[in-house]
Design a protein around this motif. Structure first.
Motif, PDB file in Angstrom:
ATOM      1  N   ILE A  19       0.931  -1.227  -0.084  1.00 41.18           N
ATOM      2  CA  ILE A  19      -0.084  -0.095   0.072  1.00 41.18           C
ATOM      3  C   ILE A  19       0.852   1.125   0.127  1.00 41.18           C
ATOM      4  CG2 ILE A  19      -1.954  -1.423   1.118  1.00 41.18           C
ATOM      5  CD1 ILE A  19      -1.100   0.203   3.629  1.00 41.18           C
ATOM      6  N   PRO A  20       0.297   2.291  -0.393  1.00 39.97           N
ATOM      7  CA  PRO A  20       1.128   3.629  -0.258  1.00 39.97           C
ATOM      8  C   PRO A  20       1.847   3.912   0.862  1.00 39.97           C
ATOM      9  CG  PRO A  20      -0.827   3.972  -1.437  1.00 39.97           C
ATOM     10  CD  PRO A  20      -0.910   2.805  -0.751  1.00 39.97           C
ATOM     11  N   ILE A  21       2.752   4.458   1.179  1.00 35.95           N
ATOM     12  CA  ILE A  21       3.458   4.784   2.380  1.00 35.95           C
ATOM     13  C   ILE A  21       3.768   6.335   2.415  1.00 35.95           C
ATOM     14  CG2 ILE A  21       5.380   4.438   3.993  1.00 35.95           C
ATOM     15  CD1 ILE A  21       5.929   1.879   2.667  1.00 35.95           C
ATOM     16  N   LYS A  22       3.359   6.909   3.417  1.00 34.25           N
ATOM     17  CA  LYS A  22       3.608   8.487   3.543  1.00 34.25           C
ATOM     18  C   LYS A  22       4.663   8.902   4.621  1.00 34.25           C
ATOM     19  CE  LYS A  22       1.003  12.773   3.154  1.00 34.25           C
ATOM     20  NZ  LYS A  22      -0.394  13.200   3.291  1.00 34.25           N
ATOM     21  N   ILE A  23       5.561   9.873   4.499  1.00 33.95           N
ATOM     22  CA  ILE A  23       6.533  10.244   5.371  1.00 33.95           C
ATOM     23  C   ILE A  23       6.456  11.737   5.223  1.00 33.95           C
ATOM     24  CG2 ILE A  23       8.103   8.037   5.269  1.00 33.95           C
ATOM     25  CD1 ILE A  23      10.015   9.725   3.244  1.00 33.95           C
ATOM     26  N   GLY A  24       7.157  12.418   6.459  1.00 34.84           N
ATOM     27  CA  GLY A  24       7.478  13.479   6.758  1.00 34.84           C
ATOM     28  C   GLY A  24       8.982  13.622   6.791  1.00 34.84           C
ATOM     29  N   ALA A  25       9.523  14.079   5.514  1.00 37.01           N
ATOM     30  CA  ALA A  25      11.113  13.892   5.417  1.00 37.01           C
ATOM     31  C   ALA A  25      11.688  15.341   5.492  1.00 37.01           C
ATOM     32  CB  ALA A  25      11.283  13.425   4.172  1.00 37.01           C
ATOM     33  N   GLN A  26      12.894  15.283   6.321  1.00 39.84           N
ATOM     34  CA  GLN A  26      13.604  16.568   6.246  1.00 39.84           C
ATOM     35  C   GLN A  26      14.163  16.784   4.973  1.00 39.84           C
ATOM     36  OE1 GLN A  26      16.854  16.451   9.291  1.00 39.84           O
ATOM     37  NE2 GLN A  26      15.426  16.042  11.012  1.00 39.84           N
ATOM     38  N   LEU A  27      13.945  17.940   4.393  1.00 40.21           N
ATOM     39  CA  LEU A  27      14.224  18.415   2.935  1.00 40.21           C
ATOM     40  C   LEU A  27      15.590  17.914   2.432  1.00 40.21           C
ATOM     41  CD1 LEU A  27      13.164  19.780   0.541  1.00 40.21           C
ATOM     42  CD2 LEU A  27      14.010  21.844   1.506  1.00 40.21           C
ATOM     43  N   TYR A  28      16.792  17.949   3.297  1.00 37.26           N
ATOM     44  CA  TYR A  28      18.053  17.572   2.803  1.00 37.26           C
ATOM     45  C   TYR A  28      18.026  15.993   2.310  1.00 37.26           C
ATOM     46  CZ  TYR A  28      19.924  15.179   7.083  1.00 37.26           C
ATOM     47  OH  TYR A  28      20.144  14.615   8.080  1.00 37.26           O
ATOM     48  N   LEU A  29      16.940  15.376   2.938  1.00 37.26           N
ATOM     49  CA  LEU A  29      17.171  13.877   2.565  1.00 37.26           C
ATOM     50  C   LEU A  29      16.240  13.499   1.512  1.00 37.26           C
ATOM     51  CD1 LEU A  29      17.018  12.535   6.387  1.00 37.26           C
ATOM     52  CD2 LEU A  29      19.045  12.343   4.581  1.00 37.26           C
ATOM     53  N   GLN A  30      15.889  14.468   0.836  1.00 44.41           N
ATOM     54  CA  GLN A  30      14.846  14.201  -0.440  1.00 44.41           C
ATOM     55  C   GLN A  30      15.341  13.369  -1.574  1.00 44.41           C
ATOM     56  OE1 GLN A  30      13.493  17.703  -2.643  1.00 44.41           O
ATOM     57  NE2 GLN A  30      12.382  16.514  -3.832  1.00 44.41           N
ATOM     58  N   LYS A  31      16.557  13.469  -1.900  1.00 47.75           N
ATOM     59  CA  LYS A  31      17.215  12.430  -3.021  1.00 47.75           C
ATOM     60  C   LYS A  31      17.549  11.008  -2.408  1.00 47.75           C
ATOM     61  CE  LYS A  31      18.235  15.693  -6.291  1.00 47.75           C
ATOM     62  NZ  LYS A  31      17.006  15.975  -6.709  1.00 47.75           N
ATOM     63  N   PHE A  32      17.850  11.013  -1.201  1.00 50.06           N
ATOM     64  CA  PHE A  32      17.924   9.816  -0.420  1.00 50.06           C
ATOM     65  C   PHE A  32      16.489   9.036  -0.497  1.00 50.06           C
ATOM     66  CE2 PHE A  32      17.119   7.418   3.610  1.00 50.06           C
ATOM     67  CZ  PHE A  32      17.867   6.232   3.363  1.00 50.06           C
ATOM     68  N   TYR A  33      15.449   9.681  -0.059  1.00 44.62           N
ATOM     69  CA  TYR A  33      13.953   9.185  -0.075  1.00 44.62           C
ATOM     70  C   TYR A  33      13.585   8.779  -1.393  1.00 44.62           C
ATOM     71  CZ  TYR A  33      13.943   9.600   4.914  1.00 44.62           C
ATOM     72  OH  TYR A  33      14.138   9.757   6.097  1.00 44.62           O
ATOM     73  N   GLU A  34      14.009   9.607  -2.351  1.00 43.88           N
ATOM     74  CA  GLU A  34      13.564   9.306  -3.768  1.00 43.88           C
ATOM     75  C   GLU A  34      14.154   8.394  -4.488  1.00 43.88           C
ATOM     76  OE1 GLU A  34      12.915  14.285  -5.591  1.00 43.88           O
ATOM     77  OE2 GLU A  34      14.754  13.377  -5.815  1.00 43.88           O
ATOM     78  N   SER A  35      15.369   7.819  -3.911  1.00 53.49           N
ATOM     79  CA  SER A  35      16.246   6.766  -4.359  1.00 53.49           C
ATOM     80  C   SER A  35      15.438   5.178  -3.639  1.00 53.49           C
ATOM     81  CB  SER A  35      17.420   6.774  -4.048  1.00 53.49           C
ATOM     82  OG  SER A  35      17.788   6.301  -2.596  1.00 53.49           O
ATOM     83  N   LEU A  36      14.481   5.697  -2.752  1.00 57.15           N
ATOM     84  CA  LEU A  36      13.708   4.449  -2.431  1.00 57.15           C
ATOM     85  C   LEU A  36      12.501   4.503  -2.855  1.00 57.15           C
ATOM     86  CD1 LEU A  36      15.027   5.035   1.249  1.00 57.15           C
ATOM     87  CD2 LEU A  36      15.281   2.857  -0.074  1.00 57.15           C
ATOM     88  N   GLY A  37      12.057   5.231  -3.719  1.00 52.06           N
ATOM     89  CA  GLY A  37      10.728   5.438  -4.504  1.00 52.06           C
ATOM     90  C   GLY A  37       9.762   6.197  -4.050  1.00 52.06           C
ATOM     91  N   PHE A  38      10.264   7.069  -2.948  1.00 53.38           N
ATOM     92  CA  PHE A  38       9.426   8.127  -2.403  1.00 53.38           C
ATOM     93  C   PHE A  38       9.336   9.462  -3.473  1.00 53.38           C
ATOM     94  CE2 PHE A  38      10.054   5.538   1.137  1.00 53.38           C
ATOM     95  CZ  PHE A  38       8.961   5.839   1.868  1.00 53.38           C
ATOM     96  N   VAL A  39       8.124  10.158  -3.626  1.00 50.56           N
ATOM     97  CA  VAL A  39       7.939  11.167  -4.275  1.00 50.56           C
ATOM     98  C   VAL A  39       7.631  12.331  -3.662  1.00 50.56           C
ATOM     99  CG1 VAL A  39       6.567  12.090  -6.427  1.00 50.56           C
ATOM    100  CG2 VAL A  39       7.698   9.753  -6.486  1.00 50.56           C
ATOM    101  N   GLN A  40       7.918  13.602  -3.891  1.00 52.45           N
ATOM    102  CA  GLN A  40       7.325  14.636  -3.208  1.00 52.45           C
ATOM    103  C   GLN A  40       5.921  14.948  -3.185  1.00 52.45           C
ATOM    104  OE1 GLN A  40       9.570  18.462  -3.746  1.00 52.45           O
ATOM    105  NE2 GLN A  40       8.477  19.482  -2.731  1.00 52.45           N
ATOM    106  N   SER A  41       5.203  15.353  -2.013  1.00 47.68           N
ATOM    107  CA  SER A  41       3.915  15.253  -2.374  1.00 47.68           C
ATOM    108  C   SER A  41       3.203  16.503  -1.581  1.00 47.68           C
ATOM    109  CB  SER A  41       3.161  14.156  -1.808  1.00 47.68           C
ATOM    110  OG  SER A  41       3.405  14.013  -0.408  1.00 47.68           O
ATOM    111  N   SER A  42       4.044  17.644  -1.216  1.00 53.78           N
ATOM    112  CA  SER A  42       3.705  18.753  -0.506  1.00 53.78           C
ATOM    113  C   SER A  42       4.746  19.980  -0.919  1.00 53.78           C
ATOM    114  CB  SER A  42       3.491  18.511   1.013  1.00 53.78           C
ATOM    115  OG  SER A  42       4.767  18.604   1.748  1.00 53.78           O
ATOM    116  N   GLU A  43       4.412  20.842  -0.502  1.00 58.56           N
ATOM    117  CA  GLU A  43       5.293  22.238  -0.407  1.00 58.56           C
ATOM    118  C   GLU A  43       6.194  21.903   0.734  1.00 58.56           C
ATOM    119  OE1 GLU A  43       5.718  24.433  -2.946  1.00 58.56           O
ATOM    120  OE2 GLU A  43       4.297  23.034  -3.833  1.00 58.56           O
ATOM    121  N   MET A  44       7.395  22.820   0.717  1.00 54.07           N
ATOM    122  CA  MET A  44       8.237  22.499   1.991  1.00 54.07           C
ATOM    123  C   MET A  44       7.463  23.279   3.041  1.00 54.07           C
ATOM    124  SD  MET A  44      10.530  24.492   3.992  1.00 54.07           S
ATOM    125  CE  MET A  44      10.833  25.898   3.307  1.00 54.07           C
TER     126      MET A  44
END
Length: 148
Positions: A109-134
């Motif tokens: 199922i979909p998984i949502k996280i609140g990520a620290q912005l500086y880790l965006q590329k790390f989470y993208e490498s795991l299949g996460f996509v930005q879904s909000s403004e900063m």
């Protein structure tokens, strides 16, 4: 030596395990990152607690939530690795094990996280996509991200 992983409900945690989890969260989120915030938010009781332990003790941790608790979808939070364990790839392993644990418990199922912005590329490498403004959380830039 590698890490052994376990997933426990709040009631399954021993006093020592709970103490180590709260100590690590305070060490990193409150002291290292300088955030004065109430870590004990009454969500621990509803979470699954994923712990990564090696010969030195607790080195990696996340909280996992079923859909409808933190967000309308499953979520992973309080993503943390011990300062002593950084630079060894444990962060990626922690997230891979966390994603697998969510899928084992609640399905793919979909998984949502609140990520620290500086880790965006790390989470993208795991299949996460930005879904909000900063947004700022405890004066740290964050974004919400979803893994579909």
């Amino acid at each position: 030596m590698g890490i052994s992983w376990s997933v426990k409900t709040f009631n399954e945690l021993t006093n020592e395990e709970l103490y180590q989890v709260l100590r690590l969260r305070a060490e990193v989120f409150v002291v290292e990152q300088g955030c004065n915030y109430l870590d004990l938010d009454n969500y621990d009781q509803q979470a699954l607690h994923l712990q990564g332990i090696n010969e030195t003790g607790l080195v990696a941790y996340t909280r996992l939530f079923a859909p409808g608790i933190k967000y309308d979808m499953a979520s992973i939070g309080r993503v943390i690795s011990s300062p002593s364990a950084r630079g060894k790839g444990f962060g990626r392993q922690l997230m891979e094990v966390s994603i697998a644990a969510v899928e084992a418990r609640w399905g793919k199922i979909p998984i949502k996280i609140g990520a620290q912005l500086y880790l965006q590329k790390f989470y993208e490498s795991l299949g996460f996509v930005q879904s909000s403004e900063m947004y700022l959380e405890d004066q740290i830039p964050h974004i919400e991200m979803i893994r579909a």
